[in-house]
Write an enzyme that holds these catalytic residues in place. Structure first.
Site, PDB file in Angstrom:
ATOM      1  N   GLU A 256      -9.903   9.692  11.422  1.00 25.39           N
ATOM      2  CA  GLU A 256     -11.969   9.671  11.401  1.00 25.39           C
ATOM      3  C   GLU A 256     -12.172   9.557  12.710  1.00 25.39           C
ATOM      4  O   GLU A 256     -14.008  10.129  13.066  1.00 25.39           O
ATOM      5  CB  GLU A 256     -12.054   9.125   9.588  1.00 25.39           C
TER       6      GLU A 256
ATOM      7  N   TYR B 232     -15.301   2.601   9.164  1.00 27.99           N
ATOM      8  CA  TYR B 232     -13.942   2.431   9.050  1.00 27.99           C
ATOM      9  C   TYR B 232     -13.688   3.233  10.371  1.00 27.99           C
ATOM     10  O   TYR B 232     -12.564   2.946  10.847  1.00 27.99           O
ATOM     11  CB  TYR B 232     -13.882   3.580   7.924  1.00 27.99           C
TER      12      TYR B 232
ATOM     13  N   LYS C 160      -8.700  10.770  -7.177  1.00 26.31           N
ATOM     14  CA  LYS C 160      -9.951  10.419  -8.206  1.00 26.31           C
ATOM     15  C   LYS C 160      -9.686  12.263  -9.312  1.00 26.31           C
ATOM     16  O   LYS C 160      -9.822  12.169 -10.363  1.00 26.31           O
ATOM     17  CB  LYS C 160     -10.704  10.572  -7.852  1.00 26.31           C
TER      18      LYS C 160
ATOM     19  N   LEU D 175       0.090  -1.925   8.820  1.00 27.32           N
ATOM     20  CA  LEU D 175      -0.634  -1.207   7.950  1.00 27.32           C
ATOM     21  C   LEU D 175      -1.439  -1.431   7.067  1.00 27.32           C
ATOM     22  O   LEU D 175      -1.770  -1.040   6.164  1.00 27.32           O
ATOM     23  CB  LEU D 175       1.277  -0.275   6.629  1.00 27.32           C
TER      24      LEU D 175
ATOM     25  N   PHE E 298      -9.923   6.875  -3.696  1.00 27.17           N
ATOM     26  CA  PHE E 298      -9.610   8.552  -2.729  1.00 27.17           C
ATOM     27  C   PHE E 298      -9.711   9.636  -3.621  1.00 27.17           C
ATOM     28  O   PHE E 298      -9.546   9.458  -5.178  1.00 27.17           O
ATOM     29  CB  PHE E 298      -8.035   8.589  -1.918  1.00 27.17           C
ATOM     30  N   VAL E 299     -10.597  10.812  -3.453  1.00 30.80           N
ATOM     31  CA  VAL E 299     -11.031  11.455  -3.939  1.00 30.80           C
ATOM     32  C   VAL E 299      -9.799  12.583  -4.407  1.00 30.80           C
ATOM     33  O   VAL E 299      -9.802  12.925  -5.374  1.00 30.80           O
ATOM     34  CB  VAL E 299     -11.688  12.500  -2.597  1.00 30.80           C
TER      35      VAL E 299
ATOM     36  N   SER F  41      -8.551   0.758   3.975  1.00 28.72           N
ATOM     37  CA  SER F  41      -8.454   1.897   4.258  1.00 28.72           C
ATOM     38  C   SER F  41      -9.551   2.951   3.283  1.00 28.72           C
ATOM     39  O   SER F  41      -9.239   4.342   3.269  1.00 28.72           O
ATOM     40  CB  SER F  41      -7.099   2.536   3.956  1.00 28.72           C
TER      41      SER F  41
ATOM     42  N   SER G  94      -6.740   6.940  13.143  1.00 31.06           N
ATOM     43  CA  SER G  94      -6.656   7.729  11.666  1.00 31.06           C
ATOM     44  C   SER G  94      -7.493   9.679  12.141  1.00 31.06           C
ATOM     45  O   SER G  94      -8.484   9.050  13.016  1.00 31.06           O
ATOM     46  CB  SER G  94      -7.941   7.300  11.022  1.00 31.06           C
TER      47      SER G  94
ATOM     48  N   GLY H 179       0.467  -1.345  -0.124  1.00 28.56           N
ATOM     49  CA  GLY H 179      -0.119  -0.120  -0.119  1.00 28.56           C
ATOM     50  C   GLY H 179       1.083   1.373  -0.247  1.00 28.56           C
ATOM     51  O   GLY H 179       1.963   0.884   0.369  1.00 28.56           O
TER      52      GLY H 179
END
Length: 356
Positions: free
Chosen positions: A150, A172, A215, A99, A211-212, A103, A148, A29
């Site tokens: 988040e 998540y 993208k 890791l 992922f934005v 995700s 994270s 990753g």
């Protein structure tokens, strides 16, 4: 910054070669690649695990993966308790960086059970095996768990610190909060050297296409090359603290070199709106602004979203000597350049893509 010399309250047996061994789960990753390469540069013997059947797993690898040259690869599913126990006992690493895991925040809504198993229960089993290993051998590897931003979810505290309460707003985020508290509890209850790093958004050309940020950079590169007409996104109101993945890998390593295990926020300390990513990306591609190229689609909206996250990196700066070396603008510009090169050459993977 020079690496910190470790001092271990539980002496770790020296290897015959004198090299320290690091085990990095999920090594293919984004974070795994940057960390593995950093550890190799410091002289470590690096062993990385990959999920069996994945693109770069040892059992399916048809050619050398350029990013992982020098890394010993091992097949291991994060959820395989017996497999983990066997790898731990056979390798007996000095340091472990966990890791591997699920995700994607957005995709976690459709795979909540898998997320809980991979990001939560798997960590519990890993910690249990570390206790058993310590009881057998009288020492245990140092363990890093990536938490994270988040986890903070809806937070009244801006910026967030190591003491900010968690209010997760996705499967998540809930799974990462569970694993975070487990890691702290096993440190406090069993005396293990377990550290957490709460990582804010960190990007690179190795970011997955779901992922934005990636993208956006991929879409902008395609627009610049005349291969598409628009970028399609969901919620444009979110703000995040964006940094560079390579910098964050350095912070992970430094956490395991301290005299005592601790928890750290790893962030830039600056929050930016998603529109800033668009502005930098379109400018980097020579397109000016995103006007006329952007479309919002409700299908990309999440059931619950976090509006703003920004971390306070003071503790990491003062105790790890860590500060970001790559700016937000440099990261996004580099990602656009790499995605443009990928499309123009057809070469998806190259070590030349890693650093700005």
């Amino acid at each position: 910054m020079d690496p910190i010399t470790p001092t271990d309250p539980q002496p770790i047996p020296a290897t015959a070669s004198g090299r320290r061994t690091a085990l990095v789960t999920g090594v293919a990753g984004q974070d795994g690649v940057y960390l593995a390469r950093h550890l190799l540069s410091l002289g470590y013997h690096v062993v990385g695990t990959l999920r069996p059947g994945s693109r770069w797993a040892p059992s399916t690898l048809g050619r050398a993966y350029a990013y992982l040259d020098g890394v010993e690869l091992v097949d291991l599913d994060q959820r395989d308790h017996e497999g983990w126990a066997a790898v731990l006992e056979g390798l007996q690493p000095h340091e472990i960086y966990n890791l591997a895991g699920f995700s994607s925040v957005g995709a976690s809504w459709g795979h909540a059970e898998v997320v809980a198993e991979t990001n939560g229960l798997a960590v519990l089993r890993m910690l249990e095996e570390l206790v058993a290993f310590r009881d057998r051998h009288g020492w245990s590897p140092r363990f890093f768990q990536p938490s994270s931003s988040e986890m903070f979810g809806i937070s009244d505290q801006q910026p967030q610190t190591e003491n900010t309460p968690h209010h997760p707003r996705s499967p998540y985020a809930a799974s990462k909060s569970f694993a975070h508290h487990l890691t702290v509890n096993y440190r406090e209850s069993y005396g293990l050297f377990t550290a957490t790093g709460t990582l804010y958004n960190h990007e690179s050309p190795l970011r997955g296409g779901q992922f934005v940020t990636r993208k956006i950079t991929r879409s902008v590169a395609e627009i610049a090359l005349g291969r598409r007409d628009e970028v399609v996104l969901g919620n444009l109101d979110v703000r995040r603290d964006w940094g560079f993945a390579g910098d964050y890998a350095v912070a992970m390593h430094r956490m395991l070199q301290l005299d005592e295990p601790q928890d750290f926020i790893v962030a830039t300390g600056t929050s930016r709106p998603l529109s800033a990513v668009l502005d930098v990306a379109f400018a980097a591609a020579g397109l000016g602004s995103s006007e006329g190229y952007l479309r919002q689609d409700p299908a990309f909206m999440r059931p619950a979203d976090v509006v703003d996250l920004v971390g306070d990196p003071t503790k990491a700066r003062e105790q790890l000597g860590w500060t970001p070396s790559v700016t937000f603008e440099q990261v996004i510009e580099h990602m656009v350049r790499v995605d443009t090169a990928r499309l123009a050459t057809g070469v998806e993977d190259s070590v030349d893509y890693l650093l700005p």
